[in-house]
Design an enzyme around this catalytic site. Structure first.
Site, PDB file in Angstrom:
ATOM      1  N   GLU A 141      34.907  40.264  88.745  1.00  0.00           N
ATOM      2  CA  GLU A 141      35.314  39.012  89.359  1.00  0.00           C
ATOM      3  C   GLU A 141      34.360  37.879  88.997  1.00  0.00           C
ATOM      4  O   GLU A 141      33.172  38.095  88.758  1.00  0.00           O
ATOM      5  CB  GLU A 141      35.298  39.144  90.889  1.00  0.00           C
ATOM      6  CG  GLU A 141      36.290  40.128  91.435  1.00  0.00           C
ATOM      7  CD  GLU A 141      36.160  40.281  92.944  1.00  0.00           C
ATOM      8  OE1 GLU A 141      36.727  41.225  93.480  1.00  0.00           O
ATOM      9  OE2 GLU A 141      35.478  39.464  93.581  1.00  0.00           O
ATOM     10  N   CYS A 188      30.115  31.501  90.155  1.00  0.00           N
ATOM     11  CA  CYS A 188      29.400  32.702  90.577  1.00  0.00           C
ATOM     12  C   CYS A 188      29.735  33.807  89.585  1.00  0.00           C
ATOM     13  O   CYS A 188      30.888  34.231  89.467  1.00  0.00           O
ATOM     14  CB  CYS A 188      29.820  33.091  91.992  1.00  0.00           C
ATOM     15  SG  CYS A 188      28.889  34.472  92.676  1.00  0.00           S
ATOM     16  N   CYS A 218      28.697  47.987  91.802  1.00  0.00           N
ATOM     17  CA  CYS A 218      27.325  47.805  92.266  1.00  0.00           C
ATOM     18  C   CYS A 218      26.876  49.046  93.030  1.00  0.00           C
ATOM     19  O   CYS A 218      27.639  49.591  93.831  1.00  0.00           O
ATOM     20  CB  CYS A 218      27.231  46.573  93.169  1.00  0.00           C
ATOM     21  SG  CYS A 218      25.554  46.206  93.736  1.00  0.00           S
ATOM     22  N   CYS A 262      24.756  47.580  99.857  1.00  0.00           N
ATOM     23  CA  CYS A 262      24.545  46.750 101.042  1.00  0.00           C
ATOM     24  C   CYS A 262      25.705  46.963 102.027  1.00  0.00           C
ATOM     25  O   CYS A 262      26.874  46.922 101.638  1.00  0.00           O
ATOM     26  CB  CYS A 262      24.414  45.285 100.659  1.00  0.00           C
ATOM     27  SG  CYS A 262      22.972  44.959  99.614  1.00  0.00           S
ATOM     28  N   CYS A 267      28.735  44.394 102.235  1.00  0.00           N
ATOM     29  CA  CYS A 267      29.253  43.824 100.992  1.00  0.00           C
ATOM     30  C   CYS A 267      30.386  44.656 100.394  1.00  0.00           C
ATOM     31  O   CYS A 267      30.272  45.880 100.276  1.00  0.00           O
ATOM     32  CB  CYS A 267      28.107  43.702  99.984  1.00  0.00           C
ATOM     33  SG  CYS A 267      28.596  42.929  98.431  1.00  0.00           S
ATOM     34  N   GLY A 309      27.015  43.142  91.398  1.00  0.00           N
ATOM     35  CA  GLY A 309      25.925  43.725  90.627  1.00  0.00           C
ATOM     36  C   GLY A 309      24.565  43.150  90.990  1.00  0.00           C
ATOM     37  O   GLY A 309      24.464  42.064  91.560  1.00  0.00           O
ATOM     38  N   GLU A 310      23.526  43.900  90.672  1.00  0.00           N
ATOM     39  CA  GLU A 310      22.140  43.470  90.862  1.00  0.00           C
ATOM     40  C   GLU A 310      21.600  42.990  89.512  1.00  0.00           C
ATOM     41  O   GLU A 310      21.399  43.792  88.602  1.00  0.00           O
ATOM     42  CB  GLU A 310      21.293  44.628  91.403  1.00  0.00           C
ATOM     43  CG  GLU A 310      19.788  44.469  91.302  1.00  0.00           C
ATOM     44  CD  GLU A 310      19.270  43.171  91.897  1.00  0.00           C
ATOM     45  OE1 GLU A 310      18.544  42.444  91.180  1.00  0.00           O
ATOM     46  OE2 GLU A 310      19.587  42.876  93.070  1.00  0.00           O
ATOM     47  N   SER A 334      20.159  35.683  91.667  1.00  0.00           N
ATOM     48  CA  SER A 334      19.981  36.229  93.010  1.00  0.00           C
ATOM     49  C   SER A 334      19.742  37.727  92.943  1.00  0.00           C
ATOM     50  O   SER A 334      20.513  38.461  92.319  1.00  0.00           O
ATOM     51  CB  SER A 334      21.225  35.936  93.862  1.00  0.00           C
ATOM     52  OG  SER A 334      21.102  36.528  95.143  1.00  0.00           O
ATOM     53  N   SER A 385      18.240  37.855  98.343  1.00  0.00           N
ATOM     54  CA  SER A 385      19.159  38.293  99.391  1.00  0.00           C
ATOM     55  C   SER A 385      18.337  39.011 100.453  1.00  0.00           C
ATOM     56  O   SER A 385      18.044  40.201 100.331  1.00  0.00           O
ATOM     57  CB  SER A 385      20.223  39.224  98.803  1.00  0.00           C
ATOM     58  OG  SER A 385      21.077  38.520  97.932  1.00  0.00           O
ATOM     59  N   LEU A 386      17.947  38.272 101.472  1.00  0.00           N
ATOM     60  CA  LEU A 386      17.014  38.799 102.482  1.00  0.00           C
ATOM     61  C   LEU A 386      17.773  39.419 103.656  1.00  0.00           C
ATOM     62  O   LEU A 386      17.614  40.602 103.954  1.00  0.00           O
ATOM     63  CB  LEU A 386      16.109  37.660 102.956  1.00  0.00           C
ATOM     64  CG  LEU A 386      14.925  38.055 103.824  1.00  0.00           C
ATOM     65  CD1 LEU A 386      13.973  38.972 103.075  1.00  0.00           C
ATOM     66  CD2 LEU A 386      14.184  36.801 104.304  1.00  0.00           C
ATOM     67  N   HIS A 387      18.542  38.614 104.365  1.00  0.00           N
ATOM     68  CA  HIS A 387      19.504  39.051 105.379  1.00  0.00           C
ATOM     69  C   HIS A 387      18.910  39.676 106.633  1.00  0.00           C
ATOM     70  O   HIS A 387      19.661  40.067 107.540  1.00  0.00           O
ATOM     71  CB  HIS A 387      20.536  40.014 104.769  1.00  0.00           C
ATOM     72  CG  HIS A 387      21.223  39.483 103.571  1.00  0.00           C
ATOM     73  ND1 HIS A 387      21.784  38.221 103.527  1.00  0.00           N
ATOM     74  CD2 HIS A 387      21.427  40.011 102.317  1.00  0.00           C
ATOM     75  CE1 HIS A 387      22.313  38.001 102.327  1.00  0.00           C
ATOM     76  NE2 HIS A 387      22.094  39.054 101.582  1.00  0.00           N
ATOM     77  N   ASN A 445      32.118  36.627 105.412  1.00  0.00           N
ATOM     78  CA  ASN A 445      33.545  36.766 105.108  1.00  0.00           C
ATOM     79  C   ASN A 445      33.966  38.181 105.469  1.00  0.00           C
ATOM     80  O   ASN A 445      33.500  39.142 104.848  1.00  0.00           O
ATOM     81  CB  ASN A 445      33.814  36.517 103.620  1.00  0.00           C
ATOM     82  CG  ASN A 445      33.903  35.047 103.290  1.00  0.00           C
ATOM     83  OD1 ASN A 445      34.486  34.271 104.035  1.00  0.00           O
ATOM     84  ND2 ASN A 445      33.301  34.648 102.179  1.00  0.00           N
ATOM     85  N   CYS A 480      32.504  38.701  97.677  1.00  0.00           N
ATOM     86  CA  CYS A 480      32.249  39.398  96.405  1.00  0.00           C
ATOM     87  C   CYS A 480      32.859  40.794  96.420  1.00  0.00           C
ATOM     88  O   CYS A 480      32.616  41.572  97.333  1.00  0.00           O
ATOM     89  CB  CYS A 480      30.744  39.520  96.158  1.00  0.00           C
ATOM     90  SG  CYS A 480      29.966  37.996  95.638  1.00  0.00           S
TER      91      CYS A 480
END
Length: 353
Positions: free
Chosen positions: A96, A109, A116, A120, A123, A166-167, A198, A221-223, A297, A340
């Site tokens: 995507e 993006c 991935c 997470c 996600c 993906g990372e 990111s 990406s802390l969260h 989302n 995502c």
């Protein structure tokens, strides 16, 4: 028995690498500049269009490089102008990419991997595990296809965030090649400070990135403000605690002099309290970081609920009042599988039914 040489995408070669490739074939170095102009300024779709190259060189190039872009498998457009594409690569893999329209320009993006494996908890990307990393050319293709769509509006992609599926630091070399290509003045000429990578928090990748010499942006990406919450949301936190992550971030700041953005998704009852805000200030205040609060989302396969708007605003105000700059990210495409990985999961799982 002779083996057939692998045919590679011409879009995977940064200018310097393409120059070396051509020199190995006995060509003058300026040919690489000409090819870059055809690819990224004139947007040529075939070798035959490159009329200032000899027929012999065009034949040689077509034998060793392919010139095709990914195919648009599915397209969705939101009422707010957001565009989401599901693209099919040469091997059938699908990824995507999303176009978001801001007052300051058009941001895309970009996905860096097929699937991935970071896992997470909130996600959709991780619902389908990593199959492989994307090549630099496959990432470049995401930008070029969005540019084609914007061309009718006399606009172009102005900002790039490697923040899709993906990372990026798990596919470091190809991501860096991609950045070199889109940043190249003879290519797409997207400014370094308009490009952001990111990461979910790979310390070795952050340190390597710090020493790359590039003035591109870094987002984390802390969260979560502590190891307990973060480990529940992000499996990577069990391997790399916040102390190790923050050490790498401080090294990045010292070496690069660039400010870090902390991405923080707001989940109801999980990380949206003022106690969490207080802990977050204590964690990052010394790094002069900028916090971007992300409204969640909803993903039907995930149990999380977005934090209430009033709590998100209180969280933002607390950070700003305590010396940490914070904003709430503008929402895009909530009516078109915006999160995502959602569109790819829907298509891939639907195809298997």
């Amino acid at each position: 028995m002779e083996t057939t040489p692998e045919i590679k995408s011409i879009y995977s070669f940064p200018l310097q690498e393409l120059t070396l490739e051509l020199e190995k074939r006995g060509e003058k170095s300026y040919r690489a500049n000409q090819i870059f102009e055809w690819l990224y300024v004139k947007k040529a779709k075939s070798w035959e269009e490159m009329t200032n190259l000899s027929k012999e060189l065009r034949s040689e190039l077509s034998a060793h490089f392919f010139l095709s872009l990914p195919k648009i498998f599915h397209k969705e457009e939101s009422k707010d102008g957001t565009i989401k594409l599901l693209l099919e690569m040469e091997d059938g893999a699908k990824v995507e990419t999303v176009l978001m329209r801001y007052d300051y320009g058009n941001a895309i993006c970009v996905s860096s991997e097929v699937g991935c494996s970071m896992g997470c908890a909130f996600c959709a990307s991780g619902l389908l595990k990593k199959e492989r990393g994307l090549t630099a050319g496959e990432m470049v293709g995401q930008v070029l296809l969005m540019d084609e769509i914007l061309e009718s509006e006399l606009e172009r992609v102005s900002h790039v965030v490697v923040m899709g599926t993906g990372e990026p630091f798990d596919n470091y070399d190809e991501v860096m090649k991609f950045i070199s290509i889109i940043n190249e003045n003879k290519g797409l000429a997207i400014g370094a400070r308009h490009i952001t990578v990111s990461t979910c928090g790979l310390p070795d990748g952050i340190r390597k990135y710090a020493h790359s010499g590039l003035q591109i942006n870094l987002a984390i990406s802390l969260h979560a403000p502590n190891d307990e919450i973060r480990a529940k949301l992000m499996p990577i936190a069990r391997k790399y605690p916040l102390s190790e992550l923050m050490d790498a971030i401080r090294e990045y700041l010292e070496v690069s002099g660039r400010r870090v953005t902390y991405e923080y998704i707001m989940l109801k009852g999980i990380n949206d309290s003022l106690d969490c805000a207080h802990e977050l200030v204590s964690l990052i205040k010394g790094t002069f970081g900028y916090v971007n609060l992300i409204p969640f989302n909803p993903v039907k396969e995930k149990p999380f609920v977005r934090a209430e708007r009033k709590n998100v605003e209180k969280f933002r105000d607390y950070l700003n009042d305590h010396g940490v700059k914070c904003t709430i990210r503008k929402e895009f495409g909530t009516d078109i599988d915006a999160a995502c990985g959602q569109l790819r999961v829907k298509v891939e799982r639907g195809a298997k039914k």
